[in-house]
Design a protein around this motif. Structure first.
Motif, PDB file in Angstrom:
ATOM      1  N   LEU A 100       0.874  -1.473  -0.022  1.00 14.03           N
ATOM      2  CA  LEU A 100       0.117  -0.062   0.123  1.00 14.03           C
ATOM      3  C   LEU A 100       1.006   1.184   0.007  1.00 14.03           C
ATOM      4  CD1 LEU A 100      -3.018   0.839   0.051  1.00 14.03           C
ATOM      5  CD2 LEU A 100      -2.826   1.052   2.372  1.00 14.03           C
ATOM      6  N   TYR A 101       1.938   1.399   0.722  1.00 12.38           N
ATOM      7  CA  TYR A 101       3.029   2.523   0.776  1.00 12.38           C
ATOM      8  C   TYR A 101       3.402   2.748  -0.733  1.00 12.38           C
ATOM      9  CZ  TYR A 101       7.541   4.502   0.899  1.00 12.38           C
ATOM     10  OH  TYR A 101       8.541   5.603   0.940  1.00 12.38           O
ATOM     11  N   PHE A 102       3.710   1.346  -1.472  1.00 13.03           N
ATOM     12  CA  PHE A 102       4.387   1.693  -2.690  1.00 13.03           C
ATOM     13  C   PHE A 102       3.311   2.269  -3.705  1.00 13.03           C
ATOM     14  CE2 PHE A 102       7.554  -1.313  -1.607  1.00 13.03           C
ATOM     15  CZ  PHE A 102       8.798  -0.415  -1.634  1.00 13.03           C
ATOM     16  N   VAL A 103       1.846   1.957  -3.585  1.00 11.84           N
ATOM     17  CA  VAL A 103       0.763   2.630  -4.431  1.00 11.84           C
ATOM     18  C   VAL A 103       0.818   4.037  -4.294  1.00 11.84           C
ATOM     19  CG1 VAL A 103      -1.757   2.778  -4.635  1.00 11.84           C
ATOM     20  CG2 VAL A 103      -0.973   0.851  -4.144  1.00 11.84           C
ATOM     21  N   PHE A 104       1.047   4.532  -2.939  1.00 13.62           N
ATOM     22  CA  PHE A 104       1.252   6.309  -2.811  1.00 13.62           C
ATOM     23  C   PHE A 104       2.489   6.829  -3.054  1.00 13.62           C
ATOM     24  CE2 PHE A 104      -2.564   4.534  -0.774  1.00 13.62           C
ATOM     25  CZ  PHE A 104      -3.393   5.722  -1.079  1.00 13.62           C
ATOM     26  N   ALA A 105       3.674   6.018  -2.767  1.00 13.33           N
ATOM     27  CA  ALA A 105       4.952   6.613  -2.924  1.00 13.33           C
ATOM     28  C   ALA A 105       5.918   6.225  -4.264  1.00 13.33           C
ATOM     29  CB  ALA A 105       5.961   5.890  -1.598  1.00 13.33           C
ATOM     30  N   GLY A 106       5.151   5.437  -4.917  1.00 14.73           N
ATOM     31  CA  GLY A 106       5.906   5.020  -6.232  1.00 14.73           C
ATOM     32  C   GLY A 106       7.138   4.223  -6.260  1.00 14.73           C
ATOM     33  N   PRO A 107       7.950   3.881  -7.147  1.00 18.36           N
ATOM     34  CA  PRO A 107       8.526   2.825  -7.298  1.00 18.36           C
ATOM     35  C   PRO A 107      10.070   3.101  -6.659  1.00 18.36           C
ATOM     36  CG  PRO A 107       8.276   3.702  -9.369  1.00 18.36           C
ATOM     37  CD  PRO A 107       7.456   4.257  -8.471  1.00 18.36           C
ATOM     38  N   GLY A 108      10.385   4.539  -6.439  1.00 20.04           N
ATOM     39  CA  GLY A 108      11.701   4.758  -6.338  1.00 20.04           C
ATOM     40  C   GLY A 108      12.914   4.639  -7.260  1.00 20.04           C
ATOM     41  N   ALA A 109      13.744   4.376  -7.046  1.00 19.53           N
ATOM     42  CA  ALA A 109      15.055   4.288  -7.890  1.00 19.53           C
ATOM     43  C   ALA A 109      15.055   2.903  -8.535  1.00 19.53           C
ATOM     44  CB  ALA A 109      16.227   4.405  -7.224  1.00 19.53           C
ATOM     45  N   PHE A 110      15.627   2.743  -9.551  1.00 17.81           N
ATOM     46  CA  PHE A 110      16.065   1.338 -10.121  1.00 17.81           C
ATOM     47  C   PHE A 110      14.878   0.707 -10.752  1.00 17.81           C
ATOM     48  CE2 PHE A 110      18.626   1.665  -6.398  1.00 17.81           C
ATOM     49  CZ  PHE A 110      19.889   2.181  -6.700  1.00 17.81           C
ATOM     50  N   SER A 111      14.079   1.400 -11.256  1.00 21.95           N
ATOM     51  CA  SER A 111      12.457   0.770 -11.849  1.00 21.95           C
ATOM     52  C   SER A 111      12.520   1.011 -13.217  1.00 21.95           C
ATOM     53  CB  SER A 111      11.699   1.345 -11.245  1.00 21.95           C
ATOM     54  OG  SER A 111      11.340   2.824 -11.256  1.00 21.95           O
ATOM     55  N   VAL A 112      11.826   0.170 -14.051  1.00 22.41           N
ATOM     56  CA  VAL A 112      11.663   0.295 -15.231  1.00 22.41           C
ATOM     57  C   VAL A 112      10.675   1.303 -15.525  1.00 22.41           C
ATOM     58  CG1 VAL A 112      10.287  -1.275 -17.167  1.00 22.41           C
ATOM     59  CG2 VAL A 112      11.630  -2.098 -15.889  1.00 22.41           C
ATOM     60  N   ASP A 113       9.605   1.697 -14.558  1.00 26.54           N
ATOM     61  CA  ASP A 113       8.658   2.668 -14.637  1.00 26.54           C
ATOM     62  C   ASP A 113       9.424   4.033 -14.526  1.00 26.54           C
ATOM     63  OD1 ASP A 113       6.421   1.299 -14.516  1.00 26.54           O
ATOM     64  OD2 ASP A 113       6.125   1.287 -12.160  1.00 26.54           O
ATOM     65  N   GLY A 114      10.672   3.960 -13.887  1.00 33.67           N
ATOM     66  CA  GLY A 114      11.536   5.350 -13.963  1.00 33.67           C
ATOM     67  C   GLY A 114      12.198   5.531 -15.300  1.00 33.67           C
ATOM     68  N   LEU A 115      12.536   4.545 -15.666  1.00 34.35           N
ATOM     69  CA  LEU A 115      13.188   4.566 -17.296  1.00 34.35           C
ATOM     70  C   LEU A 115      12.011   5.034 -18.211  1.00 34.35           C
ATOM     71  CD1 LEU A 115      15.384   1.150 -17.120  1.00 34.35           C
ATOM     72  CD2 LEU A 115      16.070   3.544 -16.867  1.00 34.35           C
ATOM     73  N   ARG A 116      11.115   4.256 -18.176  1.00 33.34           N
ATOM     74  CA  ARG A 116      10.064   4.734 -18.842  1.00 33.34           C
ATOM     75  C   ARG A 116       9.525   6.172 -19.089  1.00 33.34           C
ATOM     76  NH1 ARG A 116       4.738   1.239 -17.936  1.00 33.34           N
ATOM     77  NH2 ARG A 116       4.873   2.901 -16.689  1.00 33.34           N
ATOM     78  N   ASP A 117       9.616   6.842 -17.768  1.00 39.24           N
ATOM     79  CA  ASP A 117       9.113   8.195 -17.603  1.00 39.24           C
ATOM     80  C   ASP A 117      10.172   9.224 -17.893  1.00 39.24           C
ATOM     81  OD1 ASP A 117       7.026   7.374 -16.193  1.00 39.24           O
ATOM     82  OD2 ASP A 117       7.732   7.770 -14.278  1.00 39.24           O
ATOM     83  N   LYS A 118      11.605   8.669 -18.140  1.00 36.97           N
ATOM     84  CA  LYS A 118      12.731   9.569 -18.406  1.00 36.97           C
ATOM     85  C   LYS A 118      13.026   9.119 -20.175  1.00 36.97           C
ATOM     86  CE  LYS A 118      14.950   9.389 -14.099  1.00 36.97           C
ATOM     87  NZ  LYS A 118      16.040   8.943 -13.395  1.00 36.97           N
ATOM     88  N   ALA A 119      12.422   8.387 -20.702  1.00 39.61           N
ATOM     89  CA  ALA A 119      12.432   7.996 -22.021  1.00 39.61           C
ATOM     90  C   ALA A 119      11.877   9.281 -23.164  1.00 39.61           C
ATOM     91  CB  ALA A 119      11.784   7.019 -22.624  1.00 39.61           C
ATOM     92  N   PRO A 120      12.613   9.664 -24.009  1.00 39.09           N
ATOM     93  CA  PRO A 120      12.176  10.477 -24.893  1.00 39.09           C
ATOM     94  C   PRO A 120      10.860  10.611 -25.514  1.00 39.09           C
ATOM     95  CG  PRO A 120      14.341   9.739 -25.752  1.00 39.09           C
ATOM     96  CD  PRO A 120      13.971   9.006 -24.422  1.00 39.09           C
ATOM     97  N   LYS A 121      10.201  11.416 -25.453  1.00 36.87           N
ATOM     98  CA  LYS A 121       8.620  11.268 -26.042  1.00 36.87           C
ATOM     99  C   LYS A 121       8.692  11.569 -27.485  1.00 36.87           C
ATOM    100  CE  LYS A 121       6.624  11.074 -21.843  1.00 36.87           C
ATOM    101  NZ  LYS A 121       7.403  10.098 -21.144  1.00 36.87           N
ATOM    102  N   ALA A 122       8.066  10.671 -28.277  1.00 37.62           N
ATOM    103  CA  ALA A 122       8.125  10.947 -29.792  1.00 37.62           C
ATOM    104  C   ALA A 122       6.937  12.184 -30.034  1.00 37.62           C
ATOM    105  CB  ALA A 122       7.621   9.637 -30.588  1.00 37.62           C
ATOM    106  N   SER A 123       7.150  12.924 -30.829  1.00 34.42           N
ATOM    107  CA  SER A 123       6.285  13.926 -31.217  1.00 34.42           C
ATOM    108  C   SER A 123       5.523  14.074 -32.438  1.00 34.42           C
ATOM    109  CB  SER A 123       6.954  15.437 -31.150  1.00 34.42           C
ATOM    110  OG  SER A 123       8.212  15.267 -31.890  1.00 34.42           O
TER     111      SER A 123
END
Length: 135
Positions: free
Chosen positions: A112-135
């Motif tokens: 439940l903590y991770f639902v609200f706090a998010g994944p933190g470092a070393f996550s695929v989600d973090g890599l996806r968020d930092k990936a360049p967006k195609a326009s």
């Protein structure tokens, strides 16, 4: 600002990986009999609540450990652990230490903590968020 604050994402990521791998291990023991132990094998059969729990443990444990769809996987895992506590452990005895449900409670609230706090470092989600967006 506390000098330890800058390490929060790193420690959240370490906690996420550790908890995800431990949760995954429960599912692996049910379905792959690894690691060997008293709970190895699916026991009563594929249609049993334990088998369904094992499926969630495998899937959510892996997703949380690698940090993919972390919030959604953690939400599902938290619910599974709440269900496990109230349906399996609580009817045996009102005290978690006596009914063996203390791990289920801890998993429930850590997820439940991770639902609200998010994944933190070393996550695929973090890599996806930092990936360049195609326009």
């Amino acid at each position: 600002m506390n000098h330890l604050d800058r390490y929060q994402p790193i420690m959240r990521g370490v906690l996420r990986i550790l908890v995800g791998l431990l949760f995954l291990e429960h599912g692996m023991q049910k379905f792959l009999s690894f690691p060997p132990g008293p709970a190895a094998g699916i026991g009563p059969g594929l249609g049993s609540p334990g088998a369904y729990a094992g499926i969630f443990e495998l899937a959510c444990g892996l997703l949380v450990a690698i940090g993919l769809f972390t919030r959604a996987a953690a939400f599902v895992a938290s619910g599974v652990m709440a269900f496990a506590y109230w349906m399996v452990h609580a009817p045996q005895d009102p005290f978690p230490l006596n009914n063996g449900g203390d791990a289920a409670i801890l998993y429930c609230f850590i997820f439940l903590y991770f639902v609200f706090a998010g994944p933190g470092a070393f996550s695929v989600d973090g890599l996806r968020d930092k990936a360049p967006k195609a326009s």
